[in-house]
Enzyme design. Structure first.
Site, PDB file in Angstrom:
ATOM      1  N   GLY A  73      27.953 -43.334 -18.643  1.00  0.00           N
ATOM      2  CA  GLY A  73      28.220 -44.588 -17.928  1.00  0.00           C
ATOM      3  C   GLY A  73      27.879 -45.806 -18.757  1.00  0.00           C
ATOM      4  O   GLY A  73      28.616 -46.799 -18.782  1.00  0.00           O
ATOM      5  N   CYS A  74      26.775 -45.740 -19.467  1.00  0.00           N
ATOM      6  CA  CYS A  74      26.343 -46.866 -20.296  1.00  0.00           C
ATOM      7  C   CYS A  74      27.292 -47.073 -21.469  1.00  0.00           C
ATOM      8  O   CYS A  74      27.547 -48.206 -21.883  1.00  0.00           O
ATOM      9  CB  CYS A  74      24.908 -46.652 -20.773  1.00  0.00           C
ATOM     10  SG  CYS A  74      23.728 -46.569 -19.402  1.00  0.00           S
TER      11      CYS A  74
END
Length: 158
Positions: A46-47
């Site tokens: 996600g990052c």
């Protein structure tokens, strides 16, 4: 913990970036809008999606006189690996003791797979050139984060 109040001066900080250079929020006052986005951990899916969206929108942020910083509890060396691996073109800041995340109200209780733990809550803050907090995004969507921020800036800042 609550976020700083919209309209108030954003909490100041000086942190080291991926190169060990000090970056201070006050250095951008009267010069640039600042987007601070807090993310849990470098090199995670996600990052990475979120960071690559910012990377690919660098020209759009520059056109809007806006500088973007990603903050996480990762050490400088891990931030440099993240930048190298994904050719990120903006600074990542090391908030290893999460003091700045605390100031901004985004360090708190999280749940993952039935376990509770303290960690960084993905949150974005938009600060104007006067150093005042103008907007907080609590429910960050990693895939559209860059567009969400750019659209908000277009609609609300000069």
């Amino acid at each position: 913990m609550a976020h700083p109040k919209i309209g108030n001066l954003a909490p100041v900080f000086t942190l080291k970036n991926q190169n060990g250079e000090k970056v201070a929020l006050k250095d951008f006052r009267d010069k640039k809008n600042v987007v601070l986005y807090f993310y849990p951990k470098a090199l995670t899916p996600g990052c990475t999606t979120q960071a690559c969206g910012i990377r690919d929108s660098a020209k759009e942020f520059a056109k809007r006189d806006t500088v973007v910083f990603g903050l996480s509890p990762d050490p400088e060396a891990k931030l440099q690996k993240f930048i190298d691996k994904y050719e990120l073109n903006f600074d990542l800041l090391a908030d290893e003791d999460h003091k700045i995340a605390d100031k901004y109200g985004c360090w708190g209780l999280k749940k993952f797979m039935g376990k509770e733990y303290m960690g960084l809550i993905r949150t974005t803050f938009i600060i104007d050139k006067a150093g005042r907090l103008q907007h907080v995004i609590d429910k960050v969507k990693t895939k559209t984060h860059h567009d969400d921020v750019l659209n908000w800036i277009d609609e609300n800042l000069d």
